[in-house]
Design a protein around this motif. Structure first.
Motif, PDB file in Angstrom:
ATOM      1  N   ILE A 206       0.839  -1.204   0.000  1.00  0.00           N
ATOM      2  CA  ILE A 206       0.000   0.000   0.000  1.00  0.00           C
ATOM      3  C   ILE A 206       0.873   1.251   0.000  1.00  0.00           C
ATOM      4  O   ILE A 206       0.614   2.211  -0.742  1.00  0.00           O
ATOM      5  CB  ILE A 206      -0.940  -0.008   1.221  1.00  0.00           C
ATOM      6  N   ALA A 207       1.928   1.240   0.818  1.00  0.00           N
ATOM      7  CA  ALA A 207       2.820   2.400   0.871  1.00  0.00           C
ATOM      8  C   ALA A 207       3.540   2.609  -0.452  1.00  0.00           C
ATOM      9  O   ALA A 207       3.702   3.744  -0.924  1.00  0.00           O
ATOM     10  CB  ALA A 207       3.842   2.209   2.001  1.00  0.00           C
ATOM     11  N   GLY A 208       3.980   1.511  -1.077  1.00  0.00           N
ATOM     12  CA  GLY A 208       4.655   1.631  -2.359  1.00  0.00           C
ATOM     13  C   GLY A 208       3.733   2.149  -3.452  1.00  0.00           C
ATOM     14  O   GLY A 208       4.129   3.008  -4.254  1.00  0.00           O
ATOM     15  N   ILE A 209       2.499   1.648  -3.488  1.00  0.00           N
ATOM     16  CA  ILE A 209       1.532   2.099  -4.491  1.00  0.00           C
ATOM     17  C   ILE A 209       1.155   3.557  -4.253  1.00  0.00           C
ATOM     18  O   ILE A 209       0.948   4.323  -5.202  1.00  0.00           O
ATOM     19  CB  ILE A 209       0.283   1.196  -4.467  1.00  0.00           C
ATOM     20  N   ASN A 272       9.138   3.664  -3.298  1.00  0.00           N
ATOM     21  CA  ASN A 272       8.369   2.521  -3.790  1.00  0.00           C
ATOM     22  C   ASN A 272       9.245   1.280  -3.903  1.00  0.00           C
ATOM     23  O   ASN A 272       8.825   0.170  -3.543  1.00  0.00           O
ATOM     24  CB  ASN A 272       7.764   2.863  -5.149  1.00  0.00           C
ATOM     25  N   GLN A 273      10.474   1.437  -4.406  1.00  0.00           N
ATOM     26  CA  GLN A 273      11.370   0.291  -4.541  1.00  0.00           C
ATOM     27  C   GLN A 273      11.712  -0.317  -3.187  1.00  0.00           C
ATOM     28  O   GLN A 273      11.779  -1.545  -3.035  1.00  0.00           O
ATOM     29  CB  GLN A 273      12.656   0.726  -5.256  1.00  0.00           C
ATOM     30  N   ARG A 274      11.915   0.527  -2.210  1.00  0.00           N
ATOM     31  CA  ARG A 274      12.198   0.018  -0.854  1.00  0.00           C
ATOM     32  C   ARG A 274      11.015  -0.769  -0.302  1.00  0.00           C
ATOM     33  O   ARG A 274      11.186  -1.826   0.315  1.00  0.00           O
ATOM     34  CB  ARG A 274      12.539   1.187   0.087  1.00  0.00           C
ATOM     35  N   MET A 275       9.813  -0.269  -0.532  1.00  0.00           N
ATOM     36  CA  MET A 275       8.630  -0.962  -0.042  1.00  0.00           C
ATOM     37  C   MET A 275       8.429  -2.294  -0.766  1.00  0.00           C
ATOM     38  O   MET A 275       8.053  -3.296  -0.157  1.00  0.00           O
ATOM     39  CB  MET A 275       7.388  -0.084  -0.237  1.00  0.00           C
ATOM     40  N   MET A 276       8.714  -2.316  -2.070  1.00  0.00           N
ATOM     41  CA  MET A 276       8.553  -3.553  -2.831  1.00  0.00           C
ATOM     42  C   MET A 276       9.560  -4.620  -2.392  1.00  0.00           C
ATOM     43  O   MET A 276       9.234  -5.807  -2.327  1.00  0.00           O
ATOM     44  CB  MET A 276       8.695  -3.277  -4.324  1.00  0.00           C
ATOM     45  N   ARG A 277      10.784  -4.195  -2.109  1.00  0.00           N
ATOM     46  CA  ARG A 277      11.786  -5.156  -1.612  1.00  0.00           C
ATOM     47  C   ARG A 277      11.340  -5.736  -0.278  1.00  0.00           C
ATOM     48  O   ARG A 277      11.511  -6.931  -0.016  1.00  0.00           O
ATOM     49  CB  ARG A 277      13.140  -4.460  -1.453  1.00  0.00           C
ATOM     50  N   ARG A 278      10.773  -4.898   0.547  1.00  0.00           N
ATOM     51  CA  ARG A 278      10.347  -5.367   1.857  1.00  0.00           C
ATOM     52  C   ARG A 278       9.209  -6.368   1.756  1.00  0.00           C
ATOM     53  O   ARG A 278       9.225  -7.397   2.445  1.00  0.00           O
ATOM     54  CB  ARG A 278       9.917  -4.166   2.715  1.00  0.00           C
ATOM     55  N   ILE A 279       8.240  -6.090   0.901  1.00  0.00           N
ATOM     56  CA  ILE A 279       7.101  -7.007   0.806  1.00  0.00           C
ATOM     57  C   ILE A 279       7.525  -8.343   0.200  1.00  0.00           C
ATOM     58  O   ILE A 279       7.039  -9.403   0.593  1.00  0.00           O
ATOM     59  CB  ILE A 279       5.937  -6.381   0.003  1.00  0.00           C
ATOM     60  N   ARG A 280       8.485  -8.319  -0.757  1.00  0.00           N
ATOM     61  CA  ARG A 280       8.974  -9.574  -1.319  1.00  0.00           C
ATOM     62  C   ARG A 280       9.692 -10.390  -0.249  1.00  0.00           C
ATOM     63  O   ARG A 280       9.588 -11.611  -0.198  1.00  0.00           O
ATOM     64  CB  ARG A 280       9.914  -9.284  -2.483  1.00  0.00           C
TER      65      ARG A 280
END
Length: 284
Positions: A206-209, A272-280
């Protein structure tokens, strides 16, 4: 070993047209914009006066403030609606979900001048719905002004929500059915599951989006220009007026404003990239 090297060179050769395209149409203009932002109005003297002018001018600071505010508001509204809508998508069969995603994809690409023109036809001063409700005696749009802050928010949210739904929908697929069953066996209610498990899993996404929506709204130009023209002070509109105007042509100042806009969007993308890495990492 020799075969692997040949394959790498072959892959690089296939990638070369894309690299040239990126350099020519993205990196090249970006470097040129940064360079021009450090020139005076005569285009010869190197200076930081353009940035000093921006941060000393209430007019340009207002443009930055308005763009930031409308981007934040539309992004927050869109992500809240998208959380509910994307969740509702998962309750349908796969065939219905595919059709709903197709509609969302089509809607998210309907923006710019065609979108503004459609809203003017429907909700403008002489729009279809405006005149129809007026004849029926309903003052629904009596105080509504499409060519204002409210109208801009409405139009921005229209193309932001489908984009947010499409980006958020895959994250719901990461919430496994086994988690819900395990939580139910341990006595957790549906509300407790979503509060303690579902939302924490979705939060990085949600934060990344949200950062993508914010950057998307900050860079929107055609929609705002077609709807309000120069009647509303937005950063993207001021950049265009300084670069392409016949009256106030100041490309160096426009470049400086463009650098500030690009910096904001780059920071949003980096977040956004940081949030995506975290969710993965969390979903492994």
């Amino acid at each position: 070993m020799q075969k692997m090297k040949k394959q790498k060179w072959y892959a690089l050769a296939l990638l070369l047209p894309f690299i040239i395209l990126v350099i020519g149409f993205e990196i090249g203009p970006l470097v040129s914009m940064i360079k021009n932002s450090f020139y005076a109005d005569d285009g010869i003297k190197l200076t930081i006066d353009q940035y000093v002018t921006i941060f000393k001018s209430k007019f340009y600071l207002q443009a930055i403030y308005n763009s930031t505010l409308i981007s934040l508001f539309s992004a927050v509204t869109s992500i809240i609606v998208a959380v509910v809508v994307a969740f509702s998508f998962t309750k349908f069969s796969q065939q219905v979900q595919n059709r709903l995603l197709m509609i969302a994809n089509m809607t998210s690409n309907f923006e710019g001048i065609p979108l503004s023109f459609s809203y003017i036809i429907l909700l403008g001063n002489n729009g279809l719905f405006t005149l129809l409700f007026a004849k029926l005696g309903w003052d629904v749009f009596a105080k509504f002004n499409l060519y204002s802050w409210t109208g801009l928010i409405l139009v921005y949210v229209y193309f932001q929500i489908p984009l947010a739904v499409m980006l958020l929908y895959p994250s719901y697929q990461g919430i496994k059915q086994q988690w819900k069953e395990a939580a139910a066996l341990l006595g957790a209610s549906k509300r407790q599951f979503w509060f303690h498990i579902g939302l924490p899993v979705l939060l990085p996404s949600i934060a990344g989006i949200f950062s993508i929506l914010f950057a998307n709204a900050m860079g929107a130009y055609a929609t705002a220009y077609a709807l309000v023209g120069s009647n509303y002070n937005l950063l993207s509109l001021q950049i265009a007026s300084l670069v392409a105007s016949d009256v106030t042509l100041k490309p160096q100042l426009g470049s400086a404003l463009g650098v500030l806009l690009a910096s904001t969007m780059i920071v949003a993308m980096w977040f956004n990239q940081r949030m995506m890495r975290r969710i993965r990492r969390d979903l492994r």
